[in-house]
Design a protein around this motif. Structure first.
Motif, PDB file in Angstrom:
ATOM      1  N   VAL A  64       0.839  -1.206   0.000  1.00 50.47           N
ATOM      2  CA  VAL A  64       0.000   0.000   0.000  1.00 50.47           C
ATOM      3  C   VAL A  64       0.868   1.248   0.000  1.00 50.47           C
ATOM      4  N   GLY A  68       0.340   2.771  -3.414  1.00 41.57           N
ATOM      5  CA  GLY A  68      -0.920   3.446  -3.125  1.00 41.57           C
ATOM      6  C   GLY A  68      -1.008   4.851  -3.676  1.00 41.57           C
ATOM      7  N   GLY A  69       0.103   5.521  -3.808  1.00 44.89           N
ATOM      8  CA  GLY A  69       0.102   6.886  -4.325  1.00 44.89           C
ATOM      9  C   GLY A  69       0.471   6.982  -5.785  1.00 44.89           C
ATOM     10  N   ARG A  79      -5.106   9.010  -8.324  1.00 47.61           N
ATOM     11  CA  ARG A  79      -4.313   8.099  -7.520  1.00 47.61           C
ATOM     12  C   ARG A  79      -5.202   7.506  -6.427  1.00 47.61           C
ATOM     13  N   PRO A  80      -5.016   6.218  -6.115  1.00 48.01           N
ATOM     14  CA  PRO A  80      -5.852   5.620  -5.060  1.00 48.01           C
ATOM     15  C   PRO A  80      -5.741   6.348  -3.724  1.00 48.01           C
ATOM     16  N   ILE A  81      -4.514   6.690  -3.319  1.00 45.67           N
ATOM     17  CA  ILE A  81      -4.298   7.396  -2.046  1.00 45.67           C
ATOM     18  C   ILE A  81      -3.395   8.588  -2.345  1.00 45.67           C
TER      19      ILE A  81
END
Length: 117
Positions: A64, A68-69, A79-81
């Motif tokens: 993650v 994740g970014g 971006r997801p995070i």
């Protein structure tokens, strides 16, 4: 764009795998393995139902943080995070370091003298 998305994803996740492998083989076990126990159910390397949950947690956490970014464009917008954007460019190193440290902490916290479970 697809190739960079794919390479970033695979690189970040492979870094997490490398961190766990290095931590377990080089640091915890100091390159000593019992070959017969590698293939024996219930042996020294057998974990809960065959799964080392500590390794799974370290992999997921490192994964993650590593990817994740990342920008998954053109697969998805954004971006997801978003807060992890700065870590995405260093996904392999972030995954390696995070999973290695977390795996060592989790494995060492289980107590001395126990090699499995």
């Amino acid at each position: 764009g697809y190739i960079f998305t794919w390479l970033g994803l695979v690189g970040g996740l492979l870094g997490t795998v490398a961190g766990i492998l290095i931590a377990d083989y080089w640091i915890l076990r100091r390159t000593r393995l019992d070959l017969a126990d590698l293939y024996r159910a219930g042996g020294r390397y057998w974990y809960d139902g065959g799964w080392n949950w500590r390794a799974v947690v370290a992999f997921l956490t490192g994964g993650v943080l590593a990817v994740g970014g990342a920008d998954f464009h053109p697969l998805v917008d954004g971006r997801p995070i978003g807060a992890l954007r700065s870590l995405a460019d260093y996904g392999w190193a972030v995954g390696l370091g995070t999973s290695m440290v977390l795996y060592l902490v989790l494995m060492l916290s289980r107590g001395k003298g126990r090699t499995a479970v």
